[in-house]
Design a protein around this motif. Sequence first.
Motif, PDB file in Angstrom:
ATOM      1  N   ASP A  26       0.836  -1.207   0.000  1.00 41.49           N
ATOM      2  CA  ASP A  26       0.000   0.000   0.000  1.00 41.49           C
ATOM      3  C   ASP A  26       0.867   1.252   0.000  1.00 41.49           C
ATOM      4  N   ARG A  27       1.929   1.244   0.783  1.00 43.03           N
ATOM      5  CA  ARG A  27       2.823   2.404   0.868  1.00 43.03           C
ATOM      6  C   ARG A  27       3.548   2.633  -0.448  1.00 43.03           C
ATOM      7  N   GLU A  29       2.452   1.815  -3.399  1.00 44.47           N
ATOM      8  CA  GLU A  29       1.460   2.344  -4.332  1.00 44.47           C
ATOM      9  C   GLU A  29       1.154   3.808  -4.034  1.00 44.47           C
ATOM     10  N   GLN A  30       1.081   4.172  -2.771  1.00 43.28           N
ATOM     11  CA  GLN A  30       0.854   5.568  -2.403  1.00 43.28           C
ATOM     12  C   GLN A  30       2.019   6.426  -2.893  1.00 43.28           C
ATOM     13  N   GLN A  32       3.834   5.860  -5.474  1.00 40.98           N
ATOM     14  CA  GLN A  32       3.690   6.024  -6.920  1.00 40.98           C
ATOM     15  C   GLN A  32       2.685   7.121  -7.226  1.00 40.98           C
ATOM     16  N   ASP A  33       1.609   7.169  -6.454  1.00 36.06           N
ATOM     17  CA  ASP A  33       0.614   8.222  -6.661  1.00 36.06           C
ATOM     18  C   ASP A  33       1.187   9.595  -6.323  1.00 36.06           C
ATOM     19  N   ASP A  34       1.996   9.666  -5.260  1.00 34.63           N
ATOM     20  CA  ASP A  34       2.557  10.942  -4.801  1.00 34.63           C
ATOM     21  C   ASP A  34       3.724  11.410  -5.655  1.00 34.63           C
ATOM     22  N   TYR A  35       4.590  10.472  -6.067  1.00 31.56           N
ATOM     23  CA  TYR A  35       5.853  10.830  -6.707  1.00 31.56           C
ATOM     24  C   TYR A  35       6.012  10.292  -8.120  1.00 31.56           C
ATOM     25  N   GLY A  36       5.118   9.412  -8.546  1.00 28.77           N
ATOM     26  CA  GLY A  36       5.325   8.707  -9.799  1.00 28.77           C
ATOM     27  C   GLY A  36       6.120   7.448  -9.522  1.00 28.77           C
ATOM     28  N   TRP A  38       8.855   4.904  -8.631  1.00 30.00           N
ATOM     29  CA  TRP A  38      10.096   5.089  -7.868  1.00 30.00           C
ATOM     30  C   TRP A  38      11.298   4.967  -8.783  1.00 30.00           C
TER      31      TRP A  38
END
Length: 74
Positions: A26-27, A29-30, A32-36, A38
């Motif tokens: 979950d972290r 994926e979050q 990826q949503d926040d930063y694109g 990794w």
Amino acid sequence: MDPMMLAERIGRLQGDEQQILEVILDRLEQGQDDYGPWQVEDGRDYGEEAFTEVIDGLHYCAAGLVRLRRRSDR
């Protein structure tokens, strides 16, 4: 890593280990949503960010252990 090998490794996890993995996924994926996606070479200071997050994580874990000990002492 081969996706089949990864699936086998995940399949061997039990109980809390599966729940921990779910939190980690979950972290990610979050993130990826926040930063694109990794990337190691994106100019950010991963060492500093990781150190801060590890210290925060250890604090929360230690607090959780204290709560568990208090419950077991009752």
